[in-house]
Design a protein around this motif. Structure first.
Motif, PDB file in Angstrom:
ATOM      1  N   ILE A 360       0.845  -1.199   0.000  1.00 52.54           N
ATOM      2  CA  ILE A 360       0.000   0.000   0.000  1.00 52.54           C
ATOM      3  C   ILE A 360       0.874   1.241   0.000  1.00 52.54           C
ATOM      4  N   ARG A 361       1.961   1.159   0.716  1.00 53.95           N
ATOM      5  CA  ARG A 361       2.918   2.259   0.708  1.00 53.95           C
ATOM      6  C   ARG A 361       4.290   1.656   0.482  1.00 53.95           C
ATOM      7  N   LEU A 362       5.080   2.252  -0.419  1.00 53.95           N
ATOM      8  CA  LEU A 362       6.454   1.804  -0.636  1.00 53.95           C
ATOM      9  C   LEU A 362       7.284   3.041  -0.907  1.00 53.95           C
ATOM     10  N   LEU A 474      -4.683  15.810  12.688  1.00 60.85           N
ATOM     11  CA  LEU A 474      -4.283  16.510  11.467  1.00 60.85           C
ATOM     12  C   LEU A 474      -5.094  16.053  10.271  1.00 60.85           C
ATOM     13  N   TRP A 475      -5.289  14.726  10.154  1.00 64.42           N
ATOM     14  CA  TRP A 475      -6.008  14.246   8.986  1.00 64.42           C
ATOM     15  C   TRP A 475      -7.501  14.585   9.062  1.00 64.42           C
ATOM     16  N   GLU A 476      -8.008  14.686  10.276  1.00 62.09           N
ATOM     17  CA  GLU A 476      -9.396  15.140  10.414  1.00 62.09           C
ATOM     18  C   GLU A 476      -9.533  16.586   9.962  1.00 62.09           C
ATOM     19  N   SER A 572       5.422   9.449   9.939  1.00 63.21           N
ATOM     20  CA  SER A 572       4.561   9.192   8.784  1.00 63.21           C
ATOM     21  C   SER A 572       3.494   8.237   9.231  1.00 63.21           C
ATOM     22  N   VAL A 573       2.345   8.347   8.604  1.00 66.81           N
ATOM     23  CA  VAL A 573       1.307   7.391   8.953  1.00 66.81           C
ATOM     24  C   VAL A 573       0.550   7.000   7.701  1.00 66.81           C
ATOM     25  N   VAL A 574       0.240   5.720   7.623  1.00 70.92           N
ATOM     26  CA  VAL A 574      -0.592   5.223   6.527  1.00 70.92           C
ATOM     27  C   VAL A 574      -1.839   4.636   7.158  1.00 70.92           C
ATOM     28  N   ALA A 575      -2.990   5.034   6.630  1.00 70.73           N
ATOM     29  CA  ALA A 575      -4.248   4.543   7.180  1.00 70.73           C
ATOM     30  C   ALA A 575      -4.844   3.515   6.239  1.00 70.73           C
ATOM     31  N   VAL A 576      -5.162   2.349   6.761  1.00 75.94           N
ATOM     32  CA  VAL A 576      -5.856   1.322   5.984  1.00 75.94           C
ATOM     33  C   VAL A 576      -7.035   0.873   6.840  1.00 75.94           C
TER      34      VAL A 576
HETATM   35  P1  ADP Z   1      -2.073  13.436  -0.096  1.00 72.14           P
HETATM   36  O1  ADP Z   1      -3.063  14.005  -1.071  1.00 72.14           O
HETATM   37  O2  ADP Z   1      -1.040  14.411   0.340  1.00 72.14           O
HETATM   38  O3  ADP Z   1      -1.534  12.127  -0.486  1.00 72.14           O
HETATM   39  P2  ADP Z   1      -4.154  12.255   1.586  1.00 72.14           P
HETATM   40  O4  ADP Z   1      -5.175  12.984   2.373  1.00 72.14           O
HETATM   41  O5  ADP Z   1      -4.615  11.524   0.382  1.00 72.14           O
HETATM   42  O6  ADP Z   1      -2.947  13.244   1.263  1.00 72.14           O
HETATM   43  O7  ADP Z   1      -3.495  11.262   2.607  1.00 72.14           O
HETATM   44  C1  ADP Z   1      -2.187  10.832   2.438  1.00 72.14           C
HETATM   45  C2  ADP Z   1      -1.943   9.689   3.309  1.00 72.14           C
HETATM   46  O8  ADP Z   1      -2.344   9.983   4.600  1.00 72.14           O
HETATM   47  C3  ADP Z   1      -2.637   8.405   2.934  1.00 72.14           C
HETATM   48  O9  ADP Z   1      -1.621   7.472   2.650  1.00 72.14           O
HETATM   49  C4  ADP Z   1      -3.330   7.972   4.205  1.00 72.14           C
HETATM   50  O10 ADP Z   1      -3.074   6.595   4.414  1.00 72.14           O
HETATM   51  C5  ADP Z   1      -2.654   8.784   5.264  1.00 72.14           C
HETATM   52  N1  ADP Z   1      -3.385   8.985   6.521  1.00 72.14           N
HETATM   53  C6  ADP Z   1      -2.771   9.034   7.685  1.00 72.14           C
HETATM   54  N2  ADP Z   1      -3.602   9.165   8.702  1.00 72.14           N
HETATM   55  C7  ADP Z   1      -4.809   9.185   8.198  1.00 72.14           C
HETATM   56  C8  ADP Z   1      -6.114   9.295   8.787  1.00 72.14           C
HETATM   57  N3  ADP Z   1      -6.298   9.412  10.096  1.00 72.14           N
HETATM   58  N4  ADP Z   1      -7.132   9.283   7.968  1.00 72.14           N
HETATM   59  C9  ADP Z   1      -6.956   9.184   6.635  1.00 72.14           C
HETATM   60  N5  ADP Z   1      -5.754   9.090   6.028  1.00 72.14           N
HETATM   61  C10 ADP Z   1      -4.691   9.079   6.802  1.00 72.14           C
END
Ligand code: ADP
Ligand code: ADP
Ligand code: MG
Length: 680
Positions: A360-362, A474-476, A572-576
């Protein structure tokens, strides 16, 4: 020189060969299986030919199909990479019969080195030092047993046709010999179709030192120094480096000359590697013994390229085209130190079990003159059970071993992979381990450093939870801003996430769980709840009874900066779904977001209603007003944070009314339904 070549391989090595061919102005043909239709090597090549189904037996291993692909595309030569058909003498002959050059040694040399026992006979005749042992044709168990007794235990039984660390048995005592022999022969038959074995004295605490050799068709043969591949798991290399720590010029020359003698003894042409086992005091009076010769380019060839400044694929192409070696022995020198780490999809904690899944992320570290990443895989690709689970090779170079090691630590810390289990955290510990850092190397290093390399599971560190909490906030914020842009009224107070509500000291909870399977999950499914309140442009986060002042800033992609009291961290965080894969200070943590939408607490409800824990849109109403519902009955679907969340009845009761129609926006904290409890 050829104008068009075909690469009979996949993954990183196919990409690696294409890169050099392209630089030399040679057109490339890739071959692929159905599983690799969109693979990087197919996209990099000028043309590509489909071989067949995913199984290698029906695609990459079918010599006829590859000869056919050459004829169809007009490729004049085939680079076999490593693995697959690279050490198959019949394949080399089939190409020759079709008038196509094989970018590798003559079939006779492949054959001569193909059997470890036949090779040892030849090497003995060429005065190359051999591991003491038995490599004769008589395979009767009684004779083999007597030979093992004569050699003295421990001994190693090896399949003559073996490779890849398979088909080997360590025997400690005479009484165990016959059972081990039978099991080794069974494995040899099933893996290599040949149960011929040899017996070697088992060298304790040895180093694996191999010599890169190169020969041309004009009779020149040189060595490009050594690689130390002592760091192994299951007799397979994990980390390689060049030069070998502690190697003396005198010993290097002796080993180099022995390797050249080995190559000459079989009329070798092209790139080859002569593998030696050395006692770990090899720098002084220690001995080294011939183990086997690999008649192809090795996985770990980049470390040699980094210290010699040569492109070994270019050398291979020149030699195959009949040119002389680009340099003579005296013109070759070693500069600096290089390390290679193999990045695998595997679970080091579970006996290095291969892992599969989608990446999903690399995000590899940035490449530079010091950092090289050889890969055939890109973000979004899948690691399947069909092929080797290697994701990439990470190679670093610097002036000294210590400096290279520092580069490796940094590069591993910067490597971010999400979606499947990798050995990156394991490799990080490995390069940090004092035995490795101090170059106290031998093939038992991983086994001996078990405690350091496989630490006991611990509780999730508080910092990790704080950083994850800031990530959520932040993502919210970002999602709310995006929603504001698309909704008619961007100035609606419902979109203001900078404090959630207009009143200034709202408090809310954000919860995480450590998944049971995670290494960090000593605390199992414990819920860690952070209480967050917004004050003066910062968050006050109370967790585990302490309050920390936090700020955050989203950076590019999934990176963000976090201030925790007086410290600043980058994560860094990836959300799945509800999973959050957090990369912080070189380590990876997997957390589960405890979704409040799935646990709507009746205590939060005003006037008997259920409230929205975040702003969103009602997308569907699932129950009928007036209906008696059981606990857990789905009531409505709310779309928030780009995901759908089902709001369920918190207890048995009567759904009196919905407060919104489908399609309406709702604010954080808004009552969604009127609900009447049925007392139990
Ligand atoms: P960008 O357009 O900069 O890629 P996105 O909003 O699409 O930004 O999100 C980028 C990354 O942020 C995604 O890989 C997602 O997995 C991650 N992410 C981290 N935390 C969260 C979260 N709480 N909710 C949704 N996405 C998140
Ligand atoms: P493969 O064909 O599988 O590569 P090798 O003969 O090269 O088989 O051996 C693989 C590994 O097994 C070596 O790198 C080394 O770690 C170990 N090994 C092989 N022979 C010996 C030996 N005689 N004593 C100790 N370890 C050995
Ligand atoms: Mg080997």
């Amino acid at each position: 020189m050829f104008t068009k070549i075909l690469i009979a391989n996949r993954g990183e090595i196919a990409c690696r060969v294409i890169k050099t061919a392209r630089r030399m102005g040679i057109r490339t043909v890739a071959v692929y299986s159905e599983a690799d239709a969109n693979a990087r090597h197919v996209r990099l090549a000028d043309e590509a030919v489909l071989l067949g189904p995913a199984a290698a037996r029906e695609s990459y291993l079918v010599a006829d199909k590859i000869v056919d692909a050459c004829k169809r595309t007009g490729a004049q030569a085939v680079h076999p990479g490593y693995g697959f058909l690279s050490e198959n003498a019949d394949f080399a002959e089939a190409l020759a019969a079709a008038g196509i050059a094989f970018i590798g040694p003559p079939a006779a040399a492949i054959r001569a080195m193909g059997s470890k026992s036949a090779a040892k006979k030849l090497m003995g005749a060429a005065n190359v030092p051999l591991t003491p042992g038995y490599h004769g044709d008589d395979q009767s168990p009684a004779l083999l047993h007597a030979e093992a007794d004569a050699i003295g235990y421990p001994v190693l039984i090896k399949a003559a046709a073996g490779g890849g660390g398979k088909g080997m048995r360590l025997v400690e005592r005479s009484a165990d010999f016959l059972d081990a022999l039978a099991s080794c022969q069974r494995e040899a038959i099933s893996s290599f179709g040949d149960d011929h074995v040899l017996i070697e004295k088992y060298i304790t605490r040895p180093r694996h030192i191999e010599i890169q050799v190169f020969a041309d068709t004009q009779g020149n043969c040189v060595y490009l120094f050594e690689r130390d591949c002592s760091v192994q798991r299951r007799h397979q290399k994990v980390l390689e480096e060049a030069p070998a720590p502690g190697m003396t010029p005198e010993r290097r020359r002796q080993m180099g000359e022995a390797a050249v003698a080995a190559a000459r003894a079989v009329g070798y042409v092209g790139a080859g590697t002569v593998e030696f086992i050395a006692t770990n005091t090899y720098d002084k009076d220690g001995s080294f013994y011939f183990m086997e010769m690999n008649t192809r380019l090795q996985v770990e060839h980049p470390v040699t390229e980094m210290i010699t400044g040569q492109d070994l694929v270019e050398w291979q192409l020149r030699v195959a085209a009949g040119e002389p070696l680009p340099l003579r022995q005296g013109q070759l020198e070693i500069r600096g130190h290089a390390l290679e780490a193999r990045i695998y999809a595997e679970d080091a904690g579970k006996g290095f079990l291969p892992a599969t899944g989608r990446l999903i992320r690399l995000a590899p570290p940035a490449e530079s003159l010091n950092v090289r990443v050889d890969t055939g895989i890109e973000e979004g690709d899948e690691i399947t059970p069909h092929y080797d689970p290697m994701i990439a090779k990470l190679i670093v170079w610097d002036a000294s071993r210590d400096a290279a090691l520092a580069r490796m630590r940094k590069a591993l810390a910067d490597y971010r992979v999400a979606g499947l289990t990798t050995n990156i955290d394991f490799l990080s510990r490995l390069v940090a381990c004092p035995a490795f850092a101090g170059a106290d190397l031998d093939t038992g290093l991983i086994e001996r450093q078990k405690e350091f390399l496989f630490p006991a599971p611990q509780a999730v560190p508080r910092d990790v939870l704080l950083v994850a909490t800031v990530g959520e906030l932040l993502w919210e914020q970002r999602a709310a801003k995006a929603a504001a842009k698309t909704s008619g009224d961007p100035w609606s107070p419902w979109h203001a996430r900078d404090g959630w509500r207009m009143n200034l000291t709202a408090t809310r909870r954000i919860g995480f769980r450590a998944p049971k399977e995670a290494a960090l999950a000593e605390d199992g499914e414990t819920l860690h709840e952070a209480e967050v309140s917004y004050r003066d442009e910062q968050w006050a986060i109370t967790l585990h009874g302490r309050t920390t002042q936090a700020r955050g800033q989203k950076l590019d992609g999934d990176r963000f900066a976090v201030e925790l009291d007086d410290r600043r961290l980058i994560a860094s965080v990836v959300a799945v779904d509800d999973k959050r894969i957090l990369f912080l200070q070189g380590a990876t943590y997997t957390l589960l977001r405890d979704d409040p939408l799935h646990r709507v607490d009746a205590g939060d409800s005003h006037n008997g209603g259920l409230t929205a824990p975040m702003p969103g849109k009602v997308v569907a109403l699932l129950a009928q007003p007036g209906q008696q519902v059981a606990k857990g009955t789905p009531l409505l679907i709310l779309e928030a944070m780009k995901m759908e969340h089902t709001i369920t009845a918190p207890a048995a009761g009567i759904l009196k009314a919905f407060c919104y129609a489908a399609g309406e926006q709702v604010a954080d904290g808004a009552a969604l339904v009127e609900f009447e409890w049925t007392p139990s």
